[in-house]
Write a protein that holds these residues in place. Structure first.
Motif, PDB file in Angstrom:
ATOM      1  N   LYS A 282       0.871  -1.163   0.000  1.00 54.83           N
ATOM      2  CA  LYS A 282       0.000   0.000   0.000  1.00 54.83           C
ATOM      3  C   LYS A 282       0.913   1.219   0.000  1.00 54.83           C
ATOM      4  O   LYS A 282       1.779   1.343   0.861  1.00 54.83           O
ATOM      5  CB  LYS A 282      -0.904  -0.008   1.235  1.00 54.83           C
ATOM      6  CG  LYS A 282      -1.848   1.150   1.292  1.00 54.83           C
ATOM      7  CD  LYS A 282      -2.926   0.992   2.344  1.00 54.83           C
ATOM      8  CE  LYS A 282      -2.385   0.855   3.729  1.00 54.83           C
ATOM      9  NZ  LYS A 282      -3.408   0.953   4.771  1.00 54.83           N
ATOM     10  N   LYS A 283       0.742   2.094  -1.007  1.00 54.10           N
ATOM     11  CA  LYS A 283       1.611   3.252  -1.159  1.00 54.10           C
ATOM     12  C   LYS A 283       0.786   4.539  -1.092  1.00 54.10           C
ATOM     13  O   LYS A 283      -0.328   4.583  -1.598  1.00 54.10           O
ATOM     14  CB  LYS A 283       2.337   3.209  -2.504  1.00 54.10           C
ATOM     15  CG  LYS A 283       3.235   2.013  -2.662  1.00 54.10           C
ATOM     16  CD  LYS A 283       3.888   2.009  -4.020  1.00 54.10           C
ATOM     17  CE  LYS A 283       4.786   0.797  -4.181  1.00 54.10           C
ATOM     18  NZ  LYS A 283       5.424   0.762  -5.488  1.00 54.10           N
ATOM     19  N   LYS A 284       1.370   5.567  -0.515  1.00 54.61           N
ATOM     20  CA  LYS A 284       0.699   6.850  -0.412  1.00 54.61           C
ATOM     21  C   LYS A 284       1.269   7.814  -1.451  1.00 54.61           C
ATOM     22  O   LYS A 284       2.478   7.895  -1.632  1.00 54.61           O
ATOM     23  CB  LYS A 284       0.865   7.446   0.981  1.00 54.61           C
ATOM     24  CG  LYS A 284       0.058   8.716   1.200  1.00 54.61           C
ATOM     25  CD  LYS A 284       0.257   9.278   2.594  1.00 54.61           C
ATOM     26  CE  LYS A 284      -0.763   8.672   3.523  1.00 54.61           C
ATOM     27  NZ  LYS A 284      -0.756   9.324   4.841  1.00 54.61           N
ATOM     28  N   TYR A 285       0.362   8.519  -2.132  1.00 56.39           N
ATOM     29  CA  TYR A 285       0.726   9.556  -3.091  1.00 56.39           C
ATOM     30  C   TYR A 285       0.162  10.886  -2.606  1.00 56.39           C
ATOM     31  O   TYR A 285      -0.907  10.931  -1.998  1.00 56.39           O
ATOM     32  CB  TYR A 285       0.135   9.255  -4.472  1.00 56.39           C
ATOM     33  CG  TYR A 285       0.845   8.166  -5.228  1.00 56.39           C
ATOM     34  CD1 TYR A 285       1.730   8.470  -6.250  1.00 56.39           C
ATOM     35  CD2 TYR A 285       0.618   6.826  -4.938  1.00 56.39           C
ATOM     36  CE1 TYR A 285       2.385   7.470  -6.956  1.00 56.39           C
ATOM     37  CE2 TYR A 285       1.259   5.816  -5.633  1.00 56.39           C
ATOM     38  CZ  TYR A 285       2.139   6.154  -6.642  1.00 56.39           C
ATOM     39  OH  TYR A 285       2.783   5.157  -7.334  1.00 56.39           O
ATOM     40  N   LYS A 286       0.888  11.971  -2.913  1.00 57.33           N
ATOM     41  CA  LYS A 286       0.448  13.310  -2.518  1.00 57.33           C
ATOM     42  C   LYS A 286       0.678  14.272  -3.680  1.00 57.33           C
ATOM     43  O   LYS A 286       1.715  14.231  -4.347  1.00 57.33           O
ATOM     44  CB  LYS A 286       1.225  13.777  -1.296  1.00 57.33           C
ATOM     45  CG  LYS A 286       0.758  15.114  -0.758  1.00 57.33           C
ATOM     46  CD  LYS A 286       1.465  15.460   0.539  1.00 57.33           C
ATOM     47  CE  LYS A 286       0.917  16.768   1.096  1.00 57.33           C
ATOM     48  NZ  LYS A 286       1.499  17.057   2.407  1.00 57.33           N
ATOM     49  N   CYS A 287      -0.295  15.166  -3.882  1.00 56.40           N
ATOM     50  CA  CYS A 287      -0.168  16.185  -4.919  1.00 56.40           C
ATOM     51  C   CYS A 287       0.791  17.270  -4.446  1.00 56.40           C
ATOM     52  O   CYS A 287       0.653  17.797  -3.331  1.00 56.40           O
ATOM     53  CB  CYS A 287      -1.531  16.797  -5.243  1.00 56.40           C
ATOM     54  SG  CYS A 287      -1.442  18.098  -6.490  1.00 56.40           S
ATOM     55  N   LEU A 288       1.746  17.599  -5.289  1.00 61.83           N
ATOM     56  CA  LEU A 288       2.729  18.623  -4.955  1.00 61.83           C
ATOM     57  C   LEU A 288       2.117  20.021  -4.973  1.00 61.83           C
ATOM     58  O   LEU A 288       2.653  20.940  -4.363  1.00 61.83           O
ATOM     59  CB  LEU A 288       3.908  18.562  -5.930  1.00 61.83           C
ATOM     60  CG  LEU A 288       4.657  17.236  -5.987  1.00 61.83           C
ATOM     61  CD1 LEU A 288       5.704  17.259  -7.082  1.00 61.83           C
ATOM     62  CD2 LEU A 288       5.265  16.896  -4.645  1.00 61.83           C
ATOM     63  N   HIS A 289       0.971  20.181  -5.647  1.00 58.44           N
ATOM     64  CA  HIS A 289       0.346  21.495  -5.775  1.00 58.44           C
ATOM     65  C   HIS A 289      -0.727  21.753  -4.703  1.00 58.44           C
ATOM     66  O   HIS A 289      -0.651  22.726  -3.974  1.00 58.44           O
ATOM     67  CB  HIS A 289      -0.256  21.659  -7.175  1.00 58.44           C
ATOM     68  CG  HIS A 289      -0.881  22.988  -7.410  1.00 58.44           C
ATOM     69  ND1 HIS A 289      -0.148  24.142  -7.525  1.00 58.44           N
ATOM     70  CD2 HIS A 289      -2.173  23.339  -7.539  1.00 58.44           C
ATOM     71  CE1 HIS A 289      -0.976  25.159  -7.704  1.00 58.44           C
ATOM     72  NE2 HIS A 289      -2.210  24.695  -7.721  1.00 58.44           N
ATOM     73  N   CYS A 290      -1.717  20.855  -4.594  1.00 61.08           N
ATOM     74  CA  CYS A 290      -2.848  21.112  -3.686  1.00 61.08           C
ATOM     75  C   CYS A 290      -2.822  20.290  -2.403  1.00 61.08           C
ATOM     76  O   CYS A 290      -3.609  20.537  -1.494  1.00 61.08           O
ATOM     77  CB  CYS A 290      -4.180  20.913  -4.406  1.00 61.08           C
ATOM     78  SG  CYS A 290      -4.611  19.187  -4.733  1.00 61.08           S
ATOM     79  N   GLY A 291      -1.965  19.265  -2.320  1.00 59.65           N
ATOM     80  CA  GLY A 291      -1.864  18.463  -1.112  1.00 59.65           C
ATOM     81  C   GLY A 291      -2.801  17.269  -1.035  1.00 59.65           C
ATOM     82  O   GLY A 291      -2.805  16.540  -0.047  1.00 59.65           O
TER      83      GLY A 291
END
Length: 97
Positions: A4-13
Protein backbone atom coordinates in the motif's frame (compact mmCIF):
# COMPACT_ATOMS: atom_id res chain seq x y z
CA UNK A 1 1.67 -10.01 -1.87
CA UNK A 2 1.13 -6.30 -2.26
CA UNK A 3 2.18 -2.92 -0.99
CA UNK A 4 0.00 0.00 0.00
CA UNK A 5 1.61 3.25 -1.16
CA UNK A 6 0.70 6.85 -0.41
CA UNK A 7 0.73 9.56 -3.09
CA UNK A 8 0.45 13.31 -2.52
CA UNK A 9 -0.17 16.18 -4.92
CA UNK A 10 2.73 18.62 -4.95
CA UNK A 11 0.35 21.50 -5.77
CA UNK A 12 -2.85 21.11 -3.69
CA UNK A 13 -1.86 18.46 -1.11
CA UNK A 14 -4.50 15.85 -2.09
CA UNK A 15 -3.45 12.43 -0.74
CA UNK A 16 -4.46 8.90 -1.63
CA UNK A 17 -3.34 5.36 -0.82
CA UNK A 18 -3.09 2.89 -3.71
CA UNK A 19 -2.11 -0.77 -3.91
CA UNK A 20 0.57 -2.46 -5.97
CA UNK A 21 0.70 -6.24 -6.40
CA UNK A 22 -1.73 -9.10 -5.77
CA UNK A 23 -3.79 -9.80 -2.66
CA UNK A 24 -4.12 -13.02 -0.69
CA UNK A 25 -7.00 -14.31 -2.84
CA UNK A 26 -5.40 -13.50 -6.21
CA UNK A 27 -7.13 -10.17 -6.72
CA UNK A 28 -5.41 -6.98 -7.70
CA UNK A 29 -6.58 -3.48 -6.98
CA UNK A 30 -6.62 -0.86 -9.71
CA UNK A 31 -6.50 2.83 -8.89
CA UNK A 32 -9.22 4.59 -10.90
CA UNK A 33 -9.76 8.32 -11.21
CA UNK A 34 -13.22 9.89 -11.34
CA UNK A 35 -13.71 13.21 -13.16
CA UNK A 36 -17.10 13.75 -11.50
CA UNK A 37 -16.13 13.64 -7.81
CA UNK A 38 -12.42 14.33 -8.50
CA UNK A 39 -11.12 11.41 -6.44
CA UNK A 40 -9.05 8.28 -6.87
CA UNK A 41 -10.83 5.07 -5.92
CA UNK A 42 -9.33 1.59 -5.49
CA UNK A 43 -11.29 -1.02 -7.48
CA UNK A 44 -10.91 -4.76 -6.72
CA UNK A 45 -10.37 -6.80 -9.88
CA UNK A 46 -10.18 -10.57 -10.41
CA UNK A 47 -9.26 -13.22 -7.89
CA UNK A 48 -11.91 -15.12 -5.96
CA UNK A 49 -14.47 -12.33 -6.34
CA UNK A 50 -13.97 -12.45 -10.13
CA UNK A 51 -14.71 -16.18 -10.08
CA UNK A 52 -18.05 -15.53 -8.36
CA UNK A 53 -18.96 -12.30 -10.16
CA UNK A 54 -17.42 -12.23 -13.66
CA UNK A 55 -18.04 -8.48 -14.02
CA UNK A 56 -15.25 -8.03 -11.43
CA UNK A 57 -12.66 -9.58 -13.78
CA UNK A 58 -12.07 -6.25 -15.54
CA UNK A 59 -12.12 -2.50 -14.92
CA UNK A 60 -14.48 -2.03 -17.90
CA UNK A 61 -18.00 -1.03 -16.94
CA UNK A 62 -17.20 -0.36 -13.29
CA UNK A 63 -18.60 2.57 -11.32
CA UNK A 64 -16.93 5.07 -8.98
CA UNK A 65 -17.25 3.82 -5.42
CA UNK A 66 -17.84 7.34 -4.10
CA UNK A 67 -20.34 8.91 -6.52
CA UNK A 68 -21.45 6.09 -8.84
CA UNK A 69 -20.13 7.74 -12.02
CA UNK A 70 -19.48 5.50 -15.01
CA UNK A 71 -16.76 7.85 -16.31
CA UNK A 72 -13.91 6.39 -14.23
CA UNK A 73 -10.60 5.60 -15.93
CA UNK A 74 -7.37 3.96 -14.82
CA UNK A 75 -5.25 6.49 -12.95
CA UNK A 76 -1.88 7.32 -14.52
CA UNK A 77 -0.20 7.54 -11.07
CA UNK A 78 0.87 11.11 -11.78
CA UNK A 79 -2.10 13.45 -12.34
CA UNK A 80 -4.02 14.87 -9.37
CA UNK A 81 -7.77 14.47 -9.86
CA UNK A 82 -8.46 17.55 -7.73
CA UNK A 83 -6.30 20.20 -9.46
CA UNK A 84 -4.51 18.51 -12.37
CA UNK A 85 -1.14 18.96 -10.64
CA UNK A 86 1.58 16.34 -10.26
CA UNK A 87 1.26 13.60 -7.65
CA UNK A 88 4.33 11.85 -6.30
CA UNK A 89 4.81 8.88 -3.96
CA UNK A 90 5.53 10.08 -0.42
CA UNK A 91 7.78 7.13 0.35
CA UNK A 92 5.27 5.85 2.90
CA UNK A 93 4.32 2.27 2.17
CA UNK A 94 3.29 -0.80 4.08
CA UNK A 95 2.98 -4.46 3.33
CA UNK A 96 -0.58 -5.61 2.56
CA UNK A 97 -1.91 -9.15 2.20
Amino acid sequence: MAWKKKYKCLHCGYEVEVYDGKGLFGQHITAMTCPDCKTIQNIVVGGVIGDVAPSFNTEVGRLCLKCGSDKITIWDKHTCPQCGGRMEPTGEQEFWT
